[in-house]
Design a protein around this motif. Structure first.
Motif, short mmCIF file in Angstrom:
data_model
loop_
_atom_site.label_atom_id
_atom_site.label_comp_id
_atom_site.label_asym_id
_atom_site.label_seq_id
_atom_site.Cartn_x
_atom_site.Cartn_y
_atom_site.Cartn_z
N ALA A 57 -3.17 51.80 10.78
CA ALA A 57 -3.11 50.38 10.44
C ALA A 57 -3.52 50.10 9.01
O ALA A 57 -3.26 49.02 8.48
CB ALA A 57 -3.99 49.58 11.40
N SER B 80 -1.58 44.89 13.16
CA SER B 80 -0.37 45.39 12.50
C SER B 80 0.23 44.32 11.61
O SER B 80 -0.15 43.15 11.66
CB SER B 80 0.64 45.83 13.56
OG SER B 80 0.92 44.76 14.44
N THR C 216 6.26 43.26 7.07
CA THR C 216 6.94 44.55 7.16
C THR C 216 8.07 44.62 6.14
O THR C 216 8.22 45.62 5.42
CB THR C 216 7.49 44.78 8.58
OG1 THR C 216 6.40 44.84 9.50
CG2 THR C 216 8.28 46.08 8.66
N LYS D 226 6.40 48.94 15.20
CA LYS D 226 5.32 48.10 15.74
C LYS D 226 4.46 47.51 14.62
O LYS D 226 3.32 47.10 14.85
CB LYS D 226 4.45 48.90 16.72
CG LYS D 226 5.25 49.46 17.90
CD LYS D 226 4.39 50.29 18.81
CE LYS D 226 5.24 50.88 19.94
NZ LYS D 226 4.45 51.77 20.84
N VAL E 27 3.03 48.96 12.19
CA VAL E 27 1.94 49.84 11.73
C VAL E 27 2.40 50.55 10.46
O VAL E 27 3.43 51.24 10.47
CB VAL E 27 1.57 50.86 12.81
CG1 VAL E 27 0.49 51.82 12.30
CG2 VAL E 27 1.09 50.15 14.07
#
Length: 519
Positions: free
Chosen positions: A54, A191, A197, A229, A231
């Protein structure tokens, strides 16, 4: 292997710890703020937990680079130790002469003498223990006993525990209740969001020199987020293998099919692909393991050429434990804040009135470290039981803060303020009325020309001509600037980017840290 194919200077998802790849999401910033708060609060334990990959190590290394100069730091990475081994490691980290008698009491006595000597010299001691979920209950209890040594103001040893989620469960056990009660700040690092992301992938590609059409189209972001996910380490594994797959299939853009195939290989969630079809074999057996970059990058860079507006001096006040009763409404506090900018706001909505003075309101949620990073006075929302109050934060130092309510100032401890501050704040930033709060990609106008001029000034380049575009090249430069300043590196000009460009460009404005820097 694929870098030349994609015109990259280096693999964007490499395991090499390169400070240029540092990406601090809002969650990472909050986690860092908790660690920094723990150092200045005088408390015993600070807890940071998070899933594998993480970014706990990234936060930890950023923290290690920003520990105040008066702090002595010890760092233990592998805590699978007995009580005696832990005490010996503490002695080694703080360069304490090991006692002749290798007993627990001898170690503890040596550590206590050292802590008292440091206190006499005005120094604090911080012990960081990574992978703390590997500590035994006996070792944790010994750590608690080490923190028993204290003055009337603070513990002489502060301990930061960093570990995986099971550490929280361990500390919830009845036998460790006394330790759990000494945790003054705790944060669980989650996350990345879907938007973060996309920004994370784009940031790493941009730093690696990506130009032109993105190898990871924005439409892939939801799938990347779902497969990884959110991460960071999983994102690295997935994207590195996806680039390898695109290279093998001779396409400059990753597709959904390539991404899913990459996920099946690196995560083994859909079974192993036949050995003769695997991209790693086709590409010469290149390993695609990667982890989130760890960087020692200071998030509050040293100010250059900045001019601060002098905040009217007040008579020195003793540090008080009590927080003053603030305004019930934020409006009078905002008018008081505007006075620090040399402006008087008319009645009505203060933020609308501020626009006439070329001041913009920025509302945010963060911690005291966020205030240090913004480095400007702000209206804070304070908890008062079920009620909320508002006060102006005028100055902030390592261990004290100055609050103002109706012109009356009070100096309080950072620990006392943190206990009441709910994280919500409003501050001002300066920009002409013609400027947009956010400049879109491809935008053109006076604000884009201003951004280009500021970037050129920082690069010590010639001033650009008017009519600039926020094109791919300028966005790349803007992302590099944002990354270097600890901002979200999205290549878009927003309030925080304007603020930082103002500060480094020498625009006169009030500062939180001005008083400290004068001494």
């Amino acid at each position: 292997m694929y870098t030349q194919f994609f015109s990259l200077t280096q693999p964007p998802f490499s395991i090499a710890p390169d400070p240029r790849y540092l990406f601090m999401s809002d969650r990472h910033r909050e986690a860092l703020a908790h660690l920094l708060f723990g150092v200045g609060s005088g408390g015993g334990f600070v807890l940071l937990t998070g899933e594998i990959g993480a970014g706990k190590t990234t936060v930890c290394r950023c923290f290690l680079e920003q520990v105040p100069e008066h702090c002595e730091l010890g760092y233990i990475f592998n805590p699978r130790l007995s009580v005696e081994e832990l005490l010996q490691s503490v002695c080694e980290e703080f360069h304490i002469a090991l006692p002749a008698s290798a007993s627990v009491k001898a170690y503890v006595d040596a550590i206590n003498r050292y802590l008292l000597d440091c206190h006499a010299q005005g120094k604090n001691n911080v012990l960081v223990i990574d992978e703390a979920q590997n500590l035994s209950a006996g070792v944790l209890e010994q750590l608690r006993l080490l923190t028993n040594l204290e003055t009337s103001e603070r513990k002489l040893l502060q301990v930061i525990l960093i570990g995986q989620p099971e550490l929280r469960s361990m500390l919830a056990e009845p036998g460790l209740e006394q330790l759990a009660q000494r945790i003054i700040a705790r944060y669980h690092l989650g996350s990345l969001s879907e938007q973060e992301t996309g920004s994370y992938v784009g940031h790493r590609m941009a730093v690696a020199g990506a130009v032109g059409a993105p190898a990871f189209p924005p439409a892939l972001t939801p799938l990347i987020h779902r497969l990884s996910k959110g991460v960071p380490r999983r994102i690295n594994l997935l994207c590195d293998r996806a680039l390898l797959g695109a290279y093998v299939e001779n396409t400059l853009q990753v597709t959904r099919a390539i991404l899913r195939k990459a996920a099946s290989e690196v995560f083994h969630e859909q079974g192993e692909a036949p050995a003769h079809k695997r991209w790693a074999m086709l590409a010469g057996g290149v390993l695609a393991g990667a982890a989130i970059s760890a960087a020692a990058l200071q998030l509050v860079p040293q100010q250059r050429q900045a001019k601060s507006v002098a905040v009217p001096a007040a008579a020195p006040a003793p540090v008080a434990a009590a927080i003053p009763n603030g305004h019930e409404s934020a409006a009078p506090a905002l008018r008081e804040l505007a006075a620090l900018w040399g402006q008087t706001l008319s009645m009505g909505d203060p933020c609308e009135a501020a626009l006439l003075q070329e001041l913009r309101c920025l509302q945010g949620k963060g911690g005291l470290y966020e205030m240090l990073q913004l480095d400007r006075p702000a209206v804070l929302t304070l908890r008062d039981g079920p009620l909320t109050r508002h006060a102006v934060l005028v100055a902030l130092d390592d261990d004290k803060a100055t609050l103002s309510v109706a012109g009356v100032r009070r100096v309080v401890t950072v620990a006392a303020l943190a206990a009441r501050f709910d994280g919500s704040f409003i501050t001002f930033w300066r920009a002409p009325r013609t400027f947009r709060d956010h400049v879109p990609s491809g935008g053109q106008g006076a604000d884009v020309d201003w951004i280009a001029a500021r970037l050129a000034q920082l690069d010590r380049a010639d001033a650009p001509a008017s009519g600039q575009l926020l094109d791919a090249d300028m966005q790349k430069r803007l992302r590099a600037f944002q990354a270097a300043q600890g901002l979200k590196a999205d290549g878009m000009a927003g309030p925080r980017t304007y603020m930082r460009l103002n500060q480094l460009g020498g625009v006169a404005e009030p500062r939180l840290l001005a008083q400290r820097k004068e001494h």
